[in-house]
Scaffold this active site. Structure first.
Site, short mmCIF file in Angstrom:
data_model
loop_
_atom_site.label_atom_id
_atom_site.label_comp_id
_atom_site.label_asym_id
_atom_site.label_seq_id
_atom_site.Cartn_x
_atom_site.Cartn_y
_atom_site.Cartn_z
CB THR A 287 -0.98 0.03 1.23
OG1 THR A 287 0.01 -0.37 2.42
CG2 THR A 287 -2.12 -0.93 1.11
CG ASP B 126 10.76 -1.35 3.94
OD1 ASP B 126 9.64 -1.40 4.40
OD2 ASP B 126 11.09 -2.00 2.89
CB SER C 37 18.00 -3.41 1.45
OG SER C 37 16.82 -3.68 1.29
CB SER D 278 13.52 -3.35 6.12
OG SER D 278 12.20 -3.33 5.56
C1 GLA Z 1 8.92 -4.00 0.41
C2 GLA Z 1 9.11 -2.55 -0.10
C3 GLA Z 1 8.22 -1.64 0.77
C4 GLA Z 1 6.79 -2.06 0.66
C5 GLA Z 1 6.79 -3.55 0.92
C6 GLA Z 1 5.33 -4.15 0.64
O1 GLA Z 1 9.35 -4.13 1.68
O2 GLA Z 1 10.47 -2.23 0.33
O3 GLA Z 1 8.35 -0.54 0.48
O4 GLA Z 1 6.29 -1.83 -0.50
O5 GLA Z 1 7.57 -4.12 -0.01
O6 GLA Z 1 4.40 -3.74 1.67
#
Ligand code: GLA
Length: 394
Positions: free
Chosen positions: A34, A170, A126, A124
């Site tokens: 989203t 993230d 990264s 996350s």
């Molecule tokens: C990854 C992306 C985020 C988000 C999620 C899905 O983590 O880095 O920005 O879009 O996927 O919600």
């Protein structure tokens, strides 16, 4: 490695002092795919950090090494046409390029990375690397930026240099996490509401240990489909800029003109945004059952409408639903592997973890990793004292 040991290791490799910054990974409780639709998300920062030890140099180049990864890099600060090399060092370089564009001129630096966020698990790692790098490099300059600017800068690093068209969630969560609180974030305005997590629950993360290689291309493809969906709806009404602006009524009235696939993608985003708002109210009023149900609904929507789950994630969610003390479970992050997030009665968290480890291994022959975590505080300077891990691994 605790920050003081990282300092010693830095001295061994590069010689001299360094400053150390840390940034946590995140887990998203609800609101998936989203953020890049200007919608709502509800992440928490978790107790896994990436540390960046940094010393400014007059060398005109940035040298970057990692305690975990074999690759290292050395690049000129002002190189005219830098190209990604398609390994983890691209995140560091992407941040450096964006900082330079912002007018934060660097003379050179040595960087040593110590990452504890599980990699390619949807937690996350990264973003944690980008954020800790940005804080470390900014610290040595006169340039000042607030958290929102830093989050956007790191997102641009990933969008423009690394090539993943991720949203803002993230990086924002890694910077703005708070102890014991979830962030309900509006990804358009970046308004955030901090919602305390009730004492009686634990967040349990179950890592399927699966990473499907299609993930990167599929992520950008989903984003393109969402943009196409938004353009379609924009012809019927003023003021539609993103799927965030689409209502249920729009879907009912005009959805028939979309292909089946596009309709499903749009439906996921519209219903997921609504779920985040309901989930925020449920959490605030202590309705954990209601919150958990929304997590299951979210997973179902990600599986059937958005098509970003995989058999291992589905098994993890199905198994969790059978364990006493589970309020809710769903995949978290981009999908196609990685982790589920489970809301579990605190007293049951250990039993839950043990049972999940066994049941998942029996079902898939893969040994999962399970982490019990809380909501942690966002990025900042690392504290030099032996840190107790705020998570437990089973
Ligand atoms: C990854 C992306 C985020 C988000 C999620 C899905 O983590 O880095 O920005 O879009 O996927 O919600």
């Amino acid at each position: 490695m605790p920050p003081e040991n990282l300092r010693v290791e830095f001295d061994k490799r590069f010689g001299g002092n360094c400053n150390i910054f840390r940034a946590p990974g995140r887990v998203n409780l609800i609101g998936e795919h989203t953020d890049y639709n200007d919608g709502y998300v509800m992440p928490v920062a978790i107790g896994f950090d990436t540390y960046v030890a940094c010393a400014e140099m007059d060398s005109g180049k940035v040298v970057v090494q990692s305690l975990q990864q074999p690759e290292s890099a050395s690049f000129a600060v002002h190189e005219a046409q830098p190209h990604p090399v398609h390994n983890w060092t691209d995140y560091v370089r992407g941040v450096l390029i964006q900082l330079e564009r912002e007018g934060c001129t660097l003379r050179g630096a040595n960087l040593l990375i110590d990452g504890h966020v599980p990699i390619a698990a949807g937690l996350s790692s990264s973003a944690a690397l980008e954020v800790a790098t940005a804080l470390a490099l900014l610290d040595g300059s006169d340039h000042r930026m607030d958290n929102t600017m830093i989050a956007r800068l790191c997102q641009r690093a990933e969008n423009e240099f690394v090539g993943s068209r991720c949203g803002i969630m993230d990086q924002f969560a890694s910077l703005n996490g708070r102890d014991g609180k979830a962030l309900q974030l509006d990804c358009r305005s970046l308004d955030v509401r901090f919602i305390p997590l009730p004492e009686e629950v634990s967040l349990v993360i179950c890592n399927t240990m699966v990473k499907h290689s299609i993930a990167a291309g599929e992520y950008n493809a989903r984003r393109a489909q969402c943009e196409e969906g938004a353009r379609y709806f924009a012809q019927f009404r003023e003021g539609i800029r993103a799927l965030r602006d689409i209502t249920d009524a729009d879907l009912q009235r005009h959805g028939g003109g979309l292909s089946d696939v596009l309709l499903r993608r749009c439906r996921h985003v519209v219903t997921e945004n609504a779920r985040v708002l309901c989930a925020a109210d449920a959490l605030e009023s202590g309705d954990l059952k209601g919150f958990g149900q929304l997590m299951y609904d979210s997973h179902r929507s990600l599986k059937s409408d958005f098509a970003v789950s995989c058999p291992e994630l589905d098994i993890m969610v199905e198994l969790a639903a059978k364990v006493p003390g589970t309020y809710g479970a769903r995949m978290t992050g981009g999908g196609f592997g990685g982790c589920t997030i489970n809301l579990v009665e605190r007293n049951e968290a250990r039993r839950f973890s043990e049972r999940m480890a066994k049941d998942y291994q029996d079902a898939t022959q893969i040994r999962p990793e399970i982490y019990v975590t809380g909501a942690a505080k966002g990025a900042g300077p690392a504290v030099d004292k032996t840190k107790q891990q705020p998570w437990m691994s089973v």
